[in-house]
Design a protein around this motif. Structure first.
Motif, short mmCIF file in Angstrom:
data_model
loop_
_atom_site.label_atom_id
_atom_site.label_comp_id
_atom_site.label_asym_id
_atom_site.label_seq_id
_atom_site.Cartn_x
_atom_site.Cartn_y
_atom_site.Cartn_z
N HIS A 64 0.81 -1.21 0.00
CA HIS A 64 0.00 0.00 0.00
C HIS A 64 0.84 1.27 0.00
O HIS A 64 0.29 2.36 0.16
N LEU A 65 2.14 1.15 -0.13
CA LEU A 65 3.00 2.33 -0.14
C LEU A 65 3.73 2.43 -1.48
O LEU A 65 3.92 1.42 -2.17
N ASP A 109 6.87 8.24 -6.38
CA ASP A 109 5.87 7.47 -7.13
C ASP A 109 4.48 7.71 -6.54
O ASP A 109 4.34 7.98 -5.35
N PRO A 110 3.43 7.57 -7.38
CA PRO A 110 2.07 7.70 -6.83
C PRO A 110 1.73 6.52 -5.93
O PRO A 110 2.25 5.42 -6.08
N THR A 153 6.11 18.09 -16.84
CA THR A 153 6.47 16.93 -16.04
C THR A 153 5.80 15.67 -16.58
O THR A 153 4.89 15.75 -17.42
N ALA A 154 6.24 14.52 -16.07
CA ALA A 154 5.69 13.25 -16.53
C ALA A 154 4.20 13.14 -16.21
O ALA A 154 3.41 12.62 -17.01
N ARG A 155 3.80 13.64 -15.04
CA ARG A 155 2.38 13.58 -14.66
C ARG A 155 1.54 14.49 -15.55
O ARG A 155 0.43 14.13 -15.94
#
Length: 448
Positions: free
Chosen positions: A14-15, A21-22, A367-369
């Motif tokens: 869950h991390l 990272d998201p 950015t990548a996002r």
């Protein structure tokens, strides 16, 4: 003793795997668990279309310096930023587009307007004008940007309308009352190319980008002609309904050529089959004065007498992107930059304007996002483009009132003409009058 069962979960599931990272999420992919997924996606597509129009600010800047109308623009092969412009005042300016400053300024390069520009090899620039002279200039950046002595001069017998350089050899072609081939090392033309029955004035000439010995020209008598410098003669010629003002060869399909016509339309032809155009592009409400392909071959730009710049998708004959400003006058030249991200236009008000090829594109670092979000929105818009509301927002363009009224009047005239032809067909003997496709009306005859 009471037995207690404890649910244990590994925190690593869950991390984020790495810093930045998201956070991973789990989602049930069963469509029955998400009955409103389609409605949510449509709403996102609608918002994406609205955001696209909201952030559509295509104008980047203007390159000043000319005191009269900008007649011609050309970009330097192999460079992203070097662009040359020629004006009716006889001056030539070399611009650095990325820094928006002058590399070289040549005042009084020609007596009268500069009608043609093209880059030669080794940082040199060729120019021609209505003073019947061709001049070769040094285009390398120097401290003294006002140096005005040509490296060489080639005298002609009549006013020149266009010039283009061979892709690899030290040859260039000029357009006047005939097409002439010149060698950079000789002071006179080495070859005259003309069609046997031709008496027109050649308005533009361009070498093919792949088959470099083939060149095309357009003339004032509504002709488009193909020449081969290996045989030294004209190979084929077509006579069209209206004369063309500009031509451009496709950078990715060597047999495709684009013509900007006086009848408000643009046409793409396959030179292997010149009887009919492959596509007709309708949108301008006045004569189309210039055109140029994107380096990708997927888009092209056109500038017209109606004071608008339009960016078209190859193969889509309607619904182009439309750029305009209050101060921009009739657009006489337009080109794509070498990275296909920007468009440059020259107009009668003396300015060279820089536009974004995609009106809502963000300039600067992404950015990548952000990139992932942009691609997701583009996918949504493409998937939902047939939806009434999404499609209407994507298609809608605000036009200046004179252009809008002219387009409305033009639509009325074309509809009236169609009704008249249909009524005439109804009142003639069966089979005597057949409807003619629009593409078959463009070319009158082909000559070899």
């Amino acid at each position: 003793m009471v037995k207690i069962s404890v649910l244990q979960h590994a925190p690593s599931v869950h991390l984020p795997a790495r810093p930045g990272d998201p956070t991973p999420t789990t989602r049930n992919l069963d469509p029955l668990m998400h009955p409103f997924a389609r409605a949510r996606e449509r709403n996102r597509a609608l918002n994406a279309a609205k955001m696209d129009r909201l952030f559509a600010k295509p104008f980047v800047g203007a390159l000043e310096g000319h005191i009269d109308a900008v007649e011609v623009l050309c970009k330097k092969p192999g460079s992203l930023s070097a662009v040359a412009s020629g004006s009716w005042d006889g001056g030539i300016i070399l611009h650095n587009v990325s820094e928006r400053k002058h590399i070289r300024r040549i005042q009084g390069a020609h007596k009268g307007k500069v009608s043609g520009l093209c880059f030669a090899q080794d940082d040199r620039l060729l120019s021609c004008g209505v003073d019947s002279k061709i001049k070769l200039w040094d285009a390398s950046p120097q401290d003294d940007i006002t140096e005005q002595r040509p490296l060489n001069e080639y005298p002609g017998k009549s006013a020149f309308n266009s010039i283009d350089h061979h892709r690899s050899d030290p040859l260039f072609a000029t357009a006047s009352n005939i097409v002439q081939i010149w060698d950079e090392t000789k002071s006179a033309a080495i070859s005259n190319l003309t069609f046997p029955t031709s008496t027109e004035t050649i308005t533009s000439v361009r070498f093919n980008l792949s088959e470099t010995s083939v060149l095309g020209s357009i003339g004032s008598d509504r002709t488009f002609t193909l020449y081969d410098i290996r045989t030294g003669k004209a190979e084929r010629r077509v006579i069209m309904q209206m004369s063309s003002n500009a031509l451009a060869w496709s950078p990715t399909f060597p047999t495709n050529v684009l013509l900007a016509s006086e009848d408000h339309n643009l046409y793409t032809f396959d030179v292997r089959q010149l009887k009919t155009p492959t596509h007709i592009y309708k949108g301008h409400v006045a004569a189309v004065m210039s055109c140029d392909w994107s380096p990708t071959g997927l888009d092209f730009v056109s500038g017209g007498w109606d004071r608008t710049v339009r960016i078209w998708k190859e193969g889509q004959g309607t619904g182009p992107e439309v750029y305009h400003t209050k101060r921009m006058q009739r657009v006489s030249s337009s080109i794509f930059t070498a990275d296909a991200r920007f468009v440059l236009t020259g107009s009668d008000d003396g300015n060279v304007r820089i536009w974004k090829a995609k009106a809502s594109e963000k300039l600067g670092i992404i950015t990548a996002r952000e990139r992932a979000a942009i691609e997701y929105r583009d996918t949504l818009k493409d998937r939902w483009k047939h939806d009434n509301e999404v499609g209407r927002i994507q298609r809608n363009r605000h036009l200046p009132k004179p252009v809008y009224q002219a387009a409305k009047l033009k639509r009325t005239m074309l509809d009236t003409r169609a009704v008249k032809e249909e009524r005439r067909r109804k009142h003639t003997r069966a089979g005597e009058s057949k409807p003619n496709a629009e593409r078959r009306k463009v070319v009158i005859t082909e000559q070899t």
